[in-house]
Design an enzyme around this catalytic site. Structure first.
Site, PDB file in Angstrom:
ATOM      1  N   SER A  28     -40.386  79.676  62.118  1.00 13.24           N
ATOM      2  CA  SER A  28     -39.885  78.896  63.259  1.00 13.24           C
ATOM      3  C   SER A  28     -39.214  77.597  62.859  1.00 13.24           C
ATOM      4  CB  SER A  28     -41.036  78.598  64.223  1.00 13.24           C
ATOM      5  OG  SER A  28     -41.519  79.800  64.800  1.00 13.24           O
ATOM      6  N   GLU A  38     -40.774  53.022  -2.792  1.00 13.12           N
ATOM      7  CA  GLU A  38     -39.779  54.055  -3.022  1.00 13.12           C
ATOM      8  C   GLU A  38     -38.699  53.695  -4.037  1.00 13.12           C
ATOM      9  OE1 GLU A  38     -39.570  57.240  -1.552  1.00 13.12           O
ATOM     10  OE2 GLU A  38     -41.634  56.768  -0.980  1.00 13.12           O
TER      11      GLU A  38
END
Length: 836
Positions: free
Chosen positions: A490, A112
């Site tokens: 229940s 780069e």
């Protein structure tokens, strides 16, 4: 002597006047070159000012880079600290400059910006070459961006392709070179550059492409990563263009050798290596296959607390880099998920094939679409999601997410359909179906229509260790364990009786199991309640018997005598829900969630002290600072540097007392009887103290079980997503309790067997189990059906009777020696080592 011949001279000084300076300046200005020079300087100054005004007036501050914090993923950890999941839009791991190997840095410089450490931010020869190239070509403009310019563009600017952006980029690059060191600029670059596969930064890319950390990469792998900034998903993609990727990688290696950044021998060896790219791993951590519902609930909580993106704050879920410690227990989660799935499969067996789980376009690119669906395995580890590509005759071609294909023959897809015919006859191209390999062939599987939810909790701390919200979170993200509002049936009864115990009743109180009607109004008339299954009343019975056998008539009678205002107040205090004081609520008519009900049962085990159910233990920001703790109890002197001679500091007990401790223990002791001889006897052979309650709501639309041991409490229900009847035979004791049993066999393995702890003041008294009367001449045994049991009473509430003097003396003289040696309840307590 002649003075003139002496050689002396007279000097005269004369002050130059203003007219002389003016003449000189006029002479200089009269020169044509002077005028040209001044005009050029003026034009340069004007141009510079124009550039600053047009291009730099609204540029971001370079100083912001000093405090720049890139978006980092949030990492989720399990109960033992193991990373199990991360949440990120940008996959990134931030490293310091010193943590990057020098050969890797050299590879990026060769690819780069080889003059990075010598230029001032711009590469002038490169810029000149780019200008010439752009003048000759009508294609997309190219530049000669240095690494500094790339950092400026990526962090402070946009990716707009224009000369204006290039000028702004150059200005910022100059400013950056003044404000930051070269190492700081390179660190920013290596941490934020996009390299494909959703990897931002070199460390994330090393994991995405090679499943290694940067320090473990070979020179060839470093060079490959260095070529990716140019075209991570295009020309240099290892999947699409492997030859071009190798050629570009080798070019970078050559540049490293040419510029003295690597030896010729190392470069030659690296060029001979294959690319060695691993398949895209997706998430960095191997997600627990059964943890989807738990992790999704954690995600929702973090979103609500910290926001989604960086704009929502520095600690956002997808950018804040949080480290989140959860109470997720992989072992318990796997056990809970498998138990619930197996229970759903057992219930659904014989109900026919329910169709494809999804559909997609079976044309070109089907594998990518199947991967995007995120199904992978379905439910069980050996089930796989497949798409029907085409069907002909007695077989169908099926494809998998990895691109492989196979055949599914009609004989292996013969599940019947409720509409008639077989599953194979209903298959169409594009159907996504679950299949399982059996031998060398694939067999169609069926995802049940019925669903449910399960929660596992530590009752002492409130930490939730497992959540299973359905068959598979990838098929349906709605979490039945935390989001579904269902009637508990229940399973609400223990809290009705807790209110009764708080208002004068005891476990031995006699309640009539008989007809019970309530006048509602002139228009509605009487409301008469019934036992489950229209069972006939059994007459006067103890409270314990009524709970163990889950008798509705006894429950509503106890609620009526206690007062429904008191009942709903107790139910609200334990966090189940806020209900109106109607008698039907005593039978489970109000809606709640599995999480709330499980936490309420944990409150009973915890002797009435309620803890908040939590999935997240603590959260740290990206710098390691704790920003949230579930356990925020103060502890004075806990962090003292040395012992101060006083008693060891202790934090206060967690939670708050919402129920009388003795009442809570009485309920737990009664619920142990539900396991020993009630509606959950299927759990009795687990061979340890367990408590629990089954539940079946009207319809029956939902079946429940909630209960557990002194250290683990779990709750679950099964029901359809849109509530409808499960069938007349569905009961909590036959469907839900066996699911808990399967979970408990694995969960309690190797755990110590401990009894439930009783609070101070509880009196353990021998009573006749059916009549509730106190017993003096007999002793409890290990037989669950024994007529004499130990019962828990509050002080001064135990049953009493008057006895004659001869009844005391005569039995003492005639009782067998073994009985005479047991002189009282204190002997029992001594043998047991105390009351727990």
């Amino acid at each position: 002597m002649d003075n003139e011949g002496s050689g002396q001279r007279r000097l005269t000084l004369r002050r130059m006047g203003g007219s002389d300076i003016g003449a000189r300046l006029a002479s200089i200005w009269a020169s044509r070159w002077t005028k040209v020079l001044v005009v050029l300087l003026a034009l340069a100054a004007a141009a510079y000012g124009t550039i600053l005004y047009v291009f730099a007036r609204d540029l971001p501050s370079v100083e912001s880079l000093r405090a720049y914090e890139p978006a980092l993923p949030t990492t989720i950890r399990s109960i033992d600290g193991t990373p199990i999941r991360d949440f990120a839009r940008e996959r990134r791991v931030e490293l310091s400059f010193a943590e990057y190997p020098r050969p890797l840095i050299n590879a990026f410089l060769a690819a780069e910006d080889r003059t990075f450490f010598t230029h001032g931010g711009l590469d002038y020869p490169g810029i000149a070459a780019a200008i010439i190239n752009n003048l000759r070509s009508d294609d997309r403009p190219v530049g000669a961006s240095t690494i500094t310019q790339q950092v400026a563009r990526n962090l402070l600017l946009t990716n707009e392709v224009s000369y204006v952006r290039k000028v702004r980029e150059a200005i910022l690059a100059y400013r950056m070179e003044d404000a930051l060191t070269k190492e700081q600029i390179l660190e920013l670059y290596l941490n934020q550059i996009f390299l494909g596969r959703n990897a931002y930064g070199v460390q994330a890319a090393a994991r995405a492409y090679f499943d290694k950390d940067v320090a473990q990469l070979s020179l060839a792998q470093m060079a490959y990563l260095a070529i990716l900034p140019k075209a991570p998903s295009g020309n240099y993609s290892a999947e699409r263009n492997p030859d071009r990727a190798i050629a570009r990688r080798n070019w970078v290696l050559g540049q490293m050798a040419e510029n003295g950044l690597a030896s010729q021998a190392a470069v030659a060896a690296a060029r001979a290596e294959p690319l060695g790219i691993v398949p895209n791993p997706g998430n960095r951590f191997a997600t627990q296959p059964n943890g989807g519902y738990f992790l999704e609930e954690v995600r929702r909580q973090l979103l609500g607390r910290y926001g989604e993106n960086a704009e929502d704050g520095p600690n956002s879920l997808y950018a804040g880099g949080l480290w989140v410690r959860t109470s997720f227990d992989p072992r318990l989660q796997d056990l809970a998920a498998d138990a619930l799935r197996d229970g759903l499969m057992r219930f659904d067996r014989g109900r026919g094939w329910h169709g494809a789980v999804a559909t997609l376009d079976p044309g070109e690119g089907w594998a990518a679409r199947l991967r995007a669906a995120g199904l992978g395995t379905l439910g069980y580890d050996d089930w796989r999601a497949a798409v029907v590509l085409e069907k002909s005759g007695s077989s169908a071609s099926i494809g998998f997410a990895d691109g492989n294909t196979s055949q599914l023959i009609a004989a292996n897809a013969s599940l019947p359909r409720r509409e008639g015919g077989t599953a194979f006859s209903a298959l169409e191209p594009g159907d996504v179906i679950p299949v399982k390999r059996e031998g060398s062939a694939w067999t169609l599987r069926n995802v049940p229509q019925v669903s449910g939810g399960m929660v596992v909790q530590d009752p002492h701390s409130g930490r939730v260790m497992a959540v299973q919200g359905g068959f598979d979170q990838r098929l349906r993200s709605f979490n039945n364990a935390t989001q579904a509002m269902r009637q508990p049936g229940s399973t609400i009864k223990p809290f009705v009786y807790a209110a009764a115990l708080d208002h004068g009743m005891t476990p031995a109180s006699i309640i009539v199991d008989g007809p019970f009607c309530v006048y509602q109004s002139a228009a509605l008339g009487n409301k008469c309640f019934r036992n489950f299954g229209n069972a006939r009343g059994a007459g006067p019975q103890t409270m314990r018997w009524g709970v163990e056998q889950s008798r509705n008539l006894m429950t509503v009678r106890a609620a009526s005598q206690t007062g429904m205002q008191n009942v709903v107040r107790t139910i609200s205090r334990v966090g189940i829900g806020d209900y109106s004081p109607y008698l039907s609520v005593a039978l489970g008519a109000g809606d709640t969630t599995v999480l709330k009900l499980t936490n309420a049962y944990s409150t009973l085990v915890n002797l009435g002290r309620q803890t908040r159910p939590t999935l997240v233990d603590s959260v740290q920001d990206r710098h390691g600072k704790a920003i949230y703790r579930a356990d925020a109890r103060p502890c004075d002197r806990c962090n003292a540097p040395d012992w101060d001679g006083r008693a060891m500091p202790r934090p206060p007990l967690p939670g708050r007392q919402v129920m009388d401790a003795m009442t809570a223990y009485q309920v737990v002791h009664i619920l142990e009887g539900v396991v020993q001889r009630g509606t959950a006897t299927t759990l009795r052979d687990l061979g340890r103290p367990l408590f629990g309650k089954t539940g079946t709501s009207s319809g029956p639309t939902n079946v429940w079980f909630v209960g557990g041991s002194p250290d683990i409490v779990a709750g679950l229900y099964i029901g359809y997503d849109t509530p409808r009847s499960l069938g007349g035979a569905a009961q909590g004791g036959t469907i839900a309790a066996p699911i808990f049993k399967q979970f408990a066999r694995g969960a309690f393995e190797n755990m110590p067997v401990v009894p439930f702890r009783a609070p101070a003041g509880i009196r353990m008294v021998r009573i006749d189990r059916r009549s509730g009367r106190r017993v003096y001449g007999g002793w409890p045994t290990d037989d669950p059906r024994a007529s004499i049991i130990w019962e828990a009473f509050k002080p001064e509430s135990e049953p009493r009777r008057s006895i004659r003097r001869e009844e005391i003396v005569a039995p003492a003289a005639t009782a067998p020696a073994a009985i005479r040696q047991r002189r009282g309840d204190a002997d029992f307590l001594d043998r047991q080592g105390g009351i727990y």
